[in-house]
Design an enzyme around this catalytic site. Sequence first.
Site, PDB file in Angstrom:
ATOM      1  N   ARG A 108      50.799  41.071  38.410  1.00 20.97           N
ATOM      2  CA  ARG A 108      50.147  42.295  38.862  1.00 20.97           C
ATOM      3  C   ARG A 108      51.105  43.043  39.783  1.00 20.97           C
ATOM      4  O   ARG A 108      51.695  42.460  40.692  1.00 20.97           O
ATOM      5  CB  ARG A 108      48.842  41.967  39.577  1.00 20.97           C
ATOM      6  CG  ARG A 108      47.816  41.339  38.636  1.00 20.97           C
ATOM      7  CD  ARG A 108      46.470  41.146  39.280  1.00 20.97           C
ATOM      8  NE  ARG A 108      45.959  42.422  39.737  1.00 20.97           N
ATOM      9  CZ  ARG A 108      45.375  42.596  40.929  1.00 20.97           C
ATOM     10  NH1 ARG A 108      45.238  41.590  41.770  1.00 20.97           N
ATOM     11  NH2 ARG A 108      44.931  43.780  41.271  1.00 20.97           N
ATOM     12  N   SER A 109      51.235  44.327  39.591  1.00 20.51           N
ATOM     13  CA  SER A 109      52.159  45.156  40.352  1.00 20.51           C
ATOM     14  C   SER A 109      51.923  45.060  41.859  1.00 20.51           C
ATOM     15  O   SER A 109      52.859  44.974  42.642  1.00 20.51           O
ATOM     16  CB  SER A 109      52.039  46.613  39.887  1.00 20.51           C
ATOM     17  OG  SER A 109      52.821  47.462  40.682  1.00 20.51           O
ATOM     18  N   SER A 110      50.660  45.061  42.259  1.00 22.51           N
ATOM     19  CA  SER A 110      50.345  44.999  43.694  1.00 22.51           C
ATOM     20  C   SER A 110      50.854  43.720  44.333  1.00 22.51           C
ATOM     21  O   SER A 110      51.235  43.711  45.505  1.00 22.51           O
ATOM     22  CB  SER A 110      48.828  45.104  43.909  1.00 22.51           C
ATOM     23  OG  SER A 110      48.368  46.353  43.456  1.00 22.51           O
ATOM     24  N   LEU A 111      50.870  42.616  43.574  1.00 17.27           N
ATOM     25  CA  LEU A 111      51.371  41.343  44.093  1.00 17.27           C
ATOM     26  C   LEU A 111      52.895  41.281  44.009  1.00 17.27           C
ATOM     27  O   LEU A 111      53.548  40.722  44.897  1.00 17.27           O
ATOM     28  CB  LEU A 111      50.732  40.177  43.343  1.00 17.27           C
ATOM     29  CG  LEU A 111      49.198  40.109  43.414  1.00 17.27           C
ATOM     30  CD1 LEU A 111      48.674  38.967  42.562  1.00 17.27           C
ATOM     31  CD2 LEU A 111      48.726  40.002  44.852  1.00 17.27           C
ATOM     32  N   ASP A 126      51.226  32.038  22.715  1.00 14.46           N
ATOM     33  CA  ASP A 126      51.337  31.943  21.256  1.00 14.46           C
ATOM     34  C   ASP A 126      50.010  32.151  20.531  1.00 14.46           C
ATOM     35  O   ASP A 126      48.948  31.802  21.062  1.00 14.46           O
ATOM     36  CB  ASP A 126      51.853  30.564  20.859  1.00 14.46           C
ATOM     37  CG  ASP A 126      53.331  30.377  21.108  1.00 14.46           C
ATOM     38  OD1 ASP A 126      53.912  31.154  21.885  1.00 14.46           O
ATOM     39  OD2 ASP A 126      53.915  29.445  20.536  1.00 14.46           O
ATOM     40  N   GLU A 136      54.158  30.034  36.770  1.00 12.37           N
ATOM     41  CA  GLU A 136      55.353  29.599  37.495  1.00 12.37           C
ATOM     42  C   GLU A 136      55.594  30.581  38.625  1.00 12.37           C
ATOM     43  O   GLU A 136      56.179  31.640  38.437  1.00 12.37           O
ATOM     44  CB  GLU A 136      56.557  29.554  36.551  1.00 12.37           C
ATOM     45  CG  GLU A 136      56.362  28.641  35.362  1.00 12.37           C
ATOM     46  CD  GLU A 136      56.490  29.366  34.042  1.00 12.37           C
ATOM     47  OE1 GLU A 136      56.756  30.581  34.034  1.00 12.37           O
ATOM     48  OE2 GLU A 136      56.299  28.719  33.005  1.00 12.37           O
ATOM     49  N   TYR A 169      50.131  27.773  17.363  1.00 12.25           N
ATOM     50  CA  TYR A 169      50.522  26.797  18.381  1.00 12.25           C
ATOM     51  C   TYR A 169      49.853  25.436  18.202  1.00 12.25           C
ATOM     52  O   TYR A 169      50.515  24.401  18.299  1.00 12.25           O
ATOM     53  CB  TYR A 169      50.232  27.355  19.783  1.00 12.25           C
ATOM     54  CG  TYR A 169      50.913  26.547  20.857  1.00 12.25           C
ATOM     55  CD1 TYR A 169      52.282  26.675  21.062  1.00 12.25           C
ATOM     56  CD2 TYR A 169      50.202  25.645  21.636  1.00 12.25           C
ATOM     57  CE1 TYR A 169      52.932  25.924  22.025  1.00 12.25           C
ATOM     58  CE2 TYR A 169      50.843  24.889  22.602  1.00 12.25           C
ATOM     59  CZ  TYR A 169      52.206  25.033  22.799  1.00 12.25           C
ATOM     60  OH  TYR A 169      52.852  24.276  23.744  1.00 12.25           O
ATOM     61  N   GLN A 180      46.007  22.321  27.604  1.00  9.25           N
ATOM     62  CA  GLN A 180      46.216  22.047  29.037  1.00  9.25           C
ATOM     63  C   GLN A 180      45.117  22.682  29.878  1.00  9.25           C
ATOM     64  O   GLN A 180      44.640  23.760  29.582  1.00  9.25           O
ATOM     65  CB  GLN A 180      47.598  22.512  29.497  1.00  9.25           C
ATOM     66  CG  GLN A 180      47.774  23.999  29.570  1.00  9.25           C
ATOM     67  CD  GLN A 180      49.181  24.399  30.017  1.00  9.25           C
ATOM     68  OE1 GLN A 180      50.087  23.595  30.124  1.00  9.25           O
ATOM     69  NE2 GLN A 180      49.365  25.669  30.282  1.00  9.25           N
TER      70      GLN A 180
END
Length: 193
Positions: A108-111, A126, A136, A169, A180
């Site tokens: 997000r741009s704000s972050l 995928d 990450e 996938y 996951q």
Amino acid sequence: MKLSDVHVREKIQAGDITIEPPLSEQQIGSFSIDLRLGNHFRIFKPTKSPFIDLGAVDSAYAMSEQLMEDIYIPDDGAFYLHSGELALGVTLEKLTLPNDLVGWLDGRSSLARLGLMVHITAHTIDPGWDGNITLEFVNIGQIPLALRPQMRICAISFEPLSSPSACPYTKKSHAKYIGQSEPLGSQIDKEQH
């Protein structure tokens, strides 16, 4: 061409894209969906190890597993990401995609304007994906950032493929992150050579 909010809503209503728990209206943008942060993180423990040998596949995985630890943050807590640190997190939402759509994950741009990177390089989701998404995180700013569970942390948009994938996938023999639900460390040892 990415799907508009109209077509994203249609895909969700038809069950082609599934997202659990259900979305709020505030999460749906003009062509993307904001995903929220989960409670589970993985960080590297302090170590005296001089390096992780990425060329020695089996030992690289074993080393990364030995070097990482799990952290769980309560809903009313915060995970503090310090300047220059790498941490793995996970989306609160579980996402399932059909075989004819690819997802594109963006911060997000704000972050980002505060120094937060949410997907160093892994931003492709995928066709046929089924699971929560590992994030990450890196703080490239100078001030620690408090990441709070359930905050809107990233956005996903969707792009149709020219045809359904012949090998989505979940059908790949070498898919390492199927289903996951927590932030998984590198599974590089499972790669085929």
